[in-house]
Design a protein around this motif. Structure first.
Motif, PDB file in Angstrom:
ATOM      1  N   GLY A  73      -2.706  14.098   6.677  1.00 13.73           N
ATOM      2  CA  GLY A  73      -1.273  14.050   6.396  1.00 13.73           C
ATOM      3  C   GLY A  73      -0.446  13.416   7.489  1.00 13.73           C
ATOM      4  O   GLY A  73       0.776  13.422   7.444  1.00 13.73           O
ATOM      5  N   THR A  74      -1.093  12.848   8.514  1.00 11.65           N
ATOM      6  CA  THR A  74      -0.359  12.198   9.598  1.00 11.65           C
ATOM      7  C   THR A  74      -1.114  10.982  10.108  1.00 11.65           C
ATOM      8  O   THR A  74      -2.347  10.938  10.086  1.00 11.65           O
ATOM      9  N   LYS A  75      -0.370   9.988  10.585  1.00  9.91           N
ATOM     10  CA  LYS A  75      -0.972   8.783  11.145  1.00  9.91           C
ATOM     11  C   LYS A  75      -1.327   8.961  12.623  1.00  9.91           C
ATOM     12  O   LYS A  75      -2.025   8.137  13.199  1.00  9.91           O
ATOM     13  N   ALA A  76      -0.811  10.024  13.221  1.00 10.99           N
ATOM     14  CA  ALA A  76      -0.985  10.227  14.661  1.00 10.99           C
ATOM     15  C   ALA A  76      -2.432  10.553  15.020  1.00 10.99           C
ATOM     16  O   ALA A  76      -3.132  11.256  14.284  1.00 10.99           O
ATOM     17  N   LEU A  77      -2.870  10.045  16.169  1.00  2.00           N
ATOM     18  CA  LEU A  77      -4.191  10.396  16.673  1.00  2.00           C
ATOM     19  C   LEU A  77      -4.199  11.859  17.097  1.00  2.00           C
ATOM     20  O   LEU A  77      -3.264  12.319  17.760  1.00  2.00           O
ATOM     21  N   PRO A  78      -5.197  12.611  16.741  1.00  2.00           N
ATOM     22  CA  PRO A  78      -5.261  14.031  17.107  1.00  2.00           C
ATOM     23  C   PRO A  78      -5.327  14.218  18.624  1.00  2.00           C
ATOM     24  O   PRO A  78      -5.936  13.426  19.336  1.00  2.00           O
ATOM     25  N   GLU A  79      -4.712  15.273  19.088  1.00  2.00           N
ATOM     26  CA  GLU A  79      -4.665  15.576  20.520  1.00  2.00           C
ATOM     27  C   GLU A  79      -6.064  15.737  21.109  1.00  2.00           C
ATOM     28  O   GLU A  79      -6.335  15.292  22.234  1.00  2.00           O
ATOM     29  N   ALA A  80      -6.962  16.360  20.345  1.00  2.00           N
ATOM     30  CA  ALA A  80      -8.323  16.599  20.851  1.00  2.00           C
ATOM     31  C   ALA A  80      -9.034  15.286  21.158  1.00  2.00           C
ATOM     32  O   ALA A  80      -9.753  15.175  22.167  1.00  2.00           O
ATOM     33  N   LEU A  81      -8.816  14.288  20.317  1.00  2.00           N
ATOM     34  CA  LEU A  81      -9.448  12.982  20.541  1.00  2.00           C
ATOM     35  C   LEU A  81      -8.809  12.277  21.740  1.00  2.00           C
ATOM     36  O   LEU A  81      -9.511  11.653  22.546  1.00  2.00           O
TER      37      LEU A  81
END
Length: 292
Positions: free
Chosen positions: A234-242
């Motif tokens: 649901g988001t284009k943002a890269l996940p914080e964990a990655l």
């Protein structure tokens, strides 16, 4: 419709016209193979026929298409190379890479894309030196060697080796000269990781979660969210964990572009070991997302 019509004609004429029946069967078989090839084969008809014959299979059989489709690309490439004969030349190697992997090594060479190196690996340098009538350890002609196009380096190496290299040896040579790891690319098929390198798509699918991109000389590396990631999360943002994992090995997160960026501090192409580390992290992340 064509097949149905032909079968109807055969039924109406019966066995009284053996020539017509045989001719019709041949046309029908050709049409079926053509449709099967267009709809299901992973490679061109030229490739499918060459590989089938190398493997000792009937090129017109459905089984051949099914078996070849299930082979790793690197194996298809090796079988295809074998179809060129015992002595494979440089242009044939580049043709095989294009036909199987859809990677244009001629373009890479022409535009001097790919590996930016101070010097090629020792086996390549030693063989090229000998081709120039130098001792394997002499460095007198190294500047000339590094000024050659990648195609010329490949052609000289293969000629000096008496055109007797195996598929595995040629795969390694492609990586050493062009920086294109055919074995690695083959292993990434269907892994939902898209790779764009040297101005070309190396691996790409409809459900890619992450995009790994490098500059034309492979010195700069970028990581973006793939189109399918937004569909799942649901988001284009890269996940914080990655972001945390990749910044730990030298990447910088560029918030304005929502991408991760790395530049090799030596100014040379990123080495295979680092590429493998990055890809390992990305595949681990993809596996986590896919399991949710």
């Amino acid at each position: 419709m064509m097949i149905y019509t032909l079968m109807t004609i055969m039924a109406l004429t019966g066995a009284s016209s053996g020539v017509l029946a045989n001719g019709t069967a041949a046309v029908e078989h050709s049409q079926v193979y053509e449709v099967q090839t267009l709809q299901e084969a992973n490679y061109s008809e030229k490739v499918m026929r060459a590989v089938s014959e190398t493997m000792g299979m009937d090129a017109d059989s459905y089984d051949a298409i099914s078996i070849i489709n299930q082979l790793p690309k690197i194996k298809v490439w090796e079988y295809y190379l074998a179809s060129f004969g015992q002595k494979v030349k440089g242009n044939e190697v580049r043709c095989a890479v294009k036909d199987i992997f859809d990677i244009d090594l001629d373009l890479v060479s022409k535009n001097d894309y790919g590996s930016k190196l101070v010097i090629y690996p020792a086996p390549v340098m030693e063989t090229l030196r000998v081709s120039l009538k130098q001792e394997p350890t002499s460095t007198k002609k190294d500047e000339l060697i590094m000024s050659m196009s990648k195609n010329e380096v490949m052609d000289r190496y293969i000629k000096q080796s008496n055109y007797a290299l195996t598929g595995a040896q040629l795969s390694l040579l492609v990586n050493q000269i062009f920086g294109v790891n055919l074995m690695g690319i083959s292993s990434l098929e269907g892994k939902q990781l898209a790779i764009n390198s040297k101005g070309q798509w190396i691996v790409k699918g409809e459900q890619d979660l992450v995009l790994l991109e490098s500059s034309l000389d492979d010195v700069d590396v970028f990581v973006y969210a793939g189109p399918y990631l937004e569909e799942l999360t649901g988001t284009k943002a890269l996940p914080e964990a990655l972001i945390v994992k990749l910044t730990a090995i030298g990447f910088v997160y560029q918030e304005e572009n929502d991408r991760l960026y790395y530049r090799n501090p030596t100014g040379e192409s990123v080495p295979d070991a680092f590429k493998g580390q990055v890809i390992g992290i990305l595949l681990g992340f993809i596996a986590e997302v896919a399991s949710r």
